[in-house]
Scaffold this motif. Structure first.
Motif, mmCIF file in Angstrom:
data_model
loop_
_atom_site.group_PDB
_atom_site.id
_atom_site.type_symbol
_atom_site.label_atom_id
_atom_site.label_comp_id
_atom_site.label_asym_id
_atom_site.label_seq_id
_atom_site.Cartn_x
_atom_site.Cartn_y
_atom_site.Cartn_z
ATOM 1 N N ALA A 141 0.859 -1.249 -0.195
ATOM 2 C CA ALA A 141 -0.127 -0.119 0.065
ATOM 3 C C ALA A 141 0.931 1.074 -0.030
ATOM 4 O O ALA A 141 0.453 2.278 -0.684
ATOM 5 C CB ALA A 141 -0.782 0.075 1.309
ATOM 6 N N ARG A 146 -1.762 3.785 -1.565
ATOM 7 C CA ARG A 146 -2.979 3.130 -0.929
ATOM 8 C C ARG A 146 -2.920 3.072 0.429
ATOM 9 O O ARG A 146 -3.827 2.588 1.015
ATOM 10 C CB ARG A 146 -3.187 1.615 -1.589
ATOM 11 C CG ARG A 146 -3.254 1.641 -3.146
ATOM 12 C CD ARG A 146 -4.417 2.213 -3.611
ATOM 13 N NE ARG A 146 -5.835 1.520 -3.093
ATOM 14 C CZ ARG A 146 -6.158 0.355 -3.641
ATOM 15 N NH1 ARG A 146 -5.516 -0.089 -4.674
ATOM 16 N NH2 ARG A 146 -7.253 0.011 -3.080
ATOM 17 N N ALA A 148 -4.094 5.653 2.080
ATOM 18 C CA ALA A 148 -5.370 6.062 2.898
ATOM 19 C C ALA A 148 -6.336 5.325 3.248
ATOM 20 O O ALA A 148 -7.030 5.064 4.200
ATOM 21 C CB ALA A 148 -5.757 7.109 1.808
ATOM 22 N N THR A 149 -6.548 4.145 2.279
ATOM 23 C CA THR A 149 -7.412 2.953 2.728
ATOM 24 C C THR A 149 -7.010 2.231 3.771
ATOM 25 O O THR A 149 -7.889 1.876 4.756
ATOM 26 C CB THR A 149 -7.458 2.057 1.443
ATOM 27 O OG1 THR A 149 -7.930 2.806 0.273
ATOM 28 C CG2 THR A 149 -8.517 1.001 1.535
ATOM 29 N N ILE A 150 -5.728 1.951 4.136
ATOM 30 C CA ILE A 150 -5.476 1.309 5.146
ATOM 31 C C ILE A 150 -5.566 2.086 6.345
ATOM 32 O O ILE A 150 -6.116 1.670 7.367
ATOM 33 C CB ILE A 150 -3.677 1.060 5.124
ATOM 34 C CG1 ILE A 150 -3.569 0.025 3.894
ATOM 35 C CG2 ILE A 150 -3.129 0.612 6.668
ATOM 36 C CD1 ILE A 150 -4.146 -1.351 4.443
ATOM 37 N N GLU A 151 -5.382 3.167 6.294
ATOM 38 C CA GLU A 151 -5.598 4.193 7.450
ATOM 39 C C GLU A 151 -6.953 4.478 7.698
ATOM 40 O O GLU A 151 -7.528 4.333 9.042
ATOM 41 C CB GLU A 151 -5.115 5.590 7.327
ATOM 42 C CG GLU A 151 -3.457 5.777 7.195
ATOM 43 C CD GLU A 151 -2.892 6.994 6.463
ATOM 44 O OE1 GLU A 151 -3.735 7.790 6.108
ATOM 45 O OE2 GLU A 151 -1.959 7.145 6.281
ATOM 46 N N ARG A 152 -8.151 4.363 7.004
ATOM 47 C CA ARG A 152 -9.385 4.248 7.077
ATOM 48 C C ARG A 152 -9.768 3.304 7.896
ATOM 49 O O ARG A 152 -10.428 3.071 8.633
ATOM 50 C CB ARG A 152 -10.052 4.517 5.647
ATOM 51 C CG ARG A 152 -11.900 4.426 5.829
ATOM 52 C CD ARG A 152 -12.281 4.475 4.221
ATOM 53 N NE ARG A 152 -11.824 3.676 3.756
ATOM 54 C CZ ARG A 152 -12.495 2.276 3.474
ATOM 55 N NH1 ARG A 152 -13.386 2.063 4.256
ATOM 56 N NH2 ARG A 152 -12.111 1.564 2.368
ATOM 57 N N LEU A 153 -9.169 1.717 7.218
ATOM 58 C CA LEU A 153 -9.753 0.431 7.880
ATOM 59 C C LEU A 153 -9.088 0.403 9.344
ATOM 60 O O LEU A 153 -9.862 0.071 10.087
ATOM 61 C CB LEU A 153 -9.130 -0.330 6.890
ATOM 62 C CG LEU A 153 -9.518 -0.782 5.724
ATOM 63 C CD1 LEU A 153 -8.677 -1.722 4.860
ATOM 64 C CD2 LEU A 153 -11.114 -1.154 5.645
ATOM 65 N N THR A 195 -11.857 -6.639 2.391
ATOM 66 C CA THR A 195 -11.076 -5.432 1.580
ATOM 67 C C THR A 195 -9.591 -5.890 1.284
ATOM 68 O O THR A 195 -9.064 -5.196 0.256
ATOM 69 C CB THR A 195 -11.294 -4.211 2.754
ATOM 70 O OG1 THR A 195 -12.486 -4.189 3.018
ATOM 71 C CG2 THR A 195 -10.600 -3.019 1.842
ATOM 72 N N LEU A 198 -8.141 -6.124 -2.268
ATOM 73 C CA LEU A 198 -7.926 -4.857 -2.993
ATOM 74 C C LEU A 198 -6.371 -4.483 -3.015
ATOM 75 O O LEU A 198 -5.710 -3.588 -3.873
ATOM 76 C CB LEU A 198 -8.615 -3.678 -2.557
ATOM 77 C CG LEU A 198 -10.191 -3.661 -2.841
ATOM 78 C CD1 LEU A 198 -10.650 -2.383 -1.927
ATOM 79 C CD2 LEU A 198 -10.583 -4.052 -3.979
#
Length: 268
Positions: A141, A146, A148-153, A195, A198
């Motif tokens: 990531a 990517r 930002a997606t990890i941080e959101r999760l 998720t 992805l």
């Protein structure tokens, strides 16, 4: 249909010809009640960890006793826990004879307590080791924009564990377990895992590797449960909430097994 039947018969004959042992018969009419829990002893081994109160205080002990009494209404003949079998085989007899040191672990507080109340001579350790290669996912990531997606999760996971931690201020452990065993709560916990698909591209698939390892561990635990069940068993099994979605799916698809809703037996 005839072609399918002939193929199945040929496969069965092939198994017999090679001397392989046919699969064991599934347990018939077994009922399994799966209880999602958090970790009472604060081991800090998960991605997100509830900060648990001291469950050995008199008030919390009364709450846990109420949970055990309520689950005992299911009339269990089998109790399974998320510990390796060898550890359970060593510690449960000590618990029964009063020589096991005081433990805050939910295996002891819930699983051992319920089994003793039910008069069971054995508790089944169902845990198996497994990898969780999340570092490789994060590395991919980071290299591919990517994060930002990890941080959101991760933020979503922290919010959920913070909610469970905060519930201790106003409610009982029974209240928390009822919340954690609601279908929506279990589904939210599980939503992190799909998720992971992805994260990867081409031949580099760290998300697939992580998800495969996670599914393999949960299927292995479910297999140990199914292989231990006897016809007519009434099993109560305790797992960390993250495992319950996949364990429940496995049980729903297993022949001869009926999964029972934990909410029907947790105290209100």
């Amino acid at each position: 249909m005839m072609r399918i039947l002939v193929s199945a018969a040929a496969l069965w004959l092939g198994v017999l010809a090679t001397g392989a042992t046919p699969a064991a018969e599934p347990a018939s009419d077994a009922k399994v009640l799966v209880v999602a829990t958090y970790h009472f002893a604060n081991p800090g081994l998960d991605q997100h960890n509830v900060k648990a109160d001291d469950v050995l205080t008199p008030g919390r002990q009364r709450e846990i006793e109420a949970i055990a009494r309520s689950l005992a209404g299911f009339k269990p003949t089998f109790v399974g826990v998320e510990w390796p079998a060898k550890i359970v085989e060593e510690r449960y007899p000590k618990y029964r004879d009063g020589t096991l040191p005081a433990s805050r672990n939910e295996v002891v507080q819930l699983g051992f307590r319920l089994a003793q109340q039910a008069g069971l001579a054995r508790v089944y350790g169902l845990d198996v080791p497994g990898d969780f290669p999340f570092d490789a996912v994060q590395k991919w990531a980071q290299a591919n924009g990517r994060m930002a997606t990890i941080e959101r999760l991760m933020a979503e996971g922290e919010r959920e564990t913070a909610k469970v931690t905060a519930m201790q201020d106003q409610g009982t452990i029974g209240d928390i377990l009822r919340y954690m065993n609601e279908p929506g709560s279990i589904a939210r916990n599980h939503s992190f895992y799909p998720t992971m698909l992805l994260f990867g591209s081409g031949e580099e698939q760290p998300g697939v590797t992580l998800l495969s390892a996670w599914y393999t561990r949960n299927l292995a635990m479910c297999a140990r449960l199914l292989q231990a069940l006897q016809p007519g068993d009434r099993a109560v099994v305790f797992f960390g909430q993250g495992h319950v979605y996949l364990i429940s799916q496995c049980l729903d698809e297993a022949p001869g097994v009926e999964r029972v809703d934990a909410l029907a037996y947790l105290p209100k």
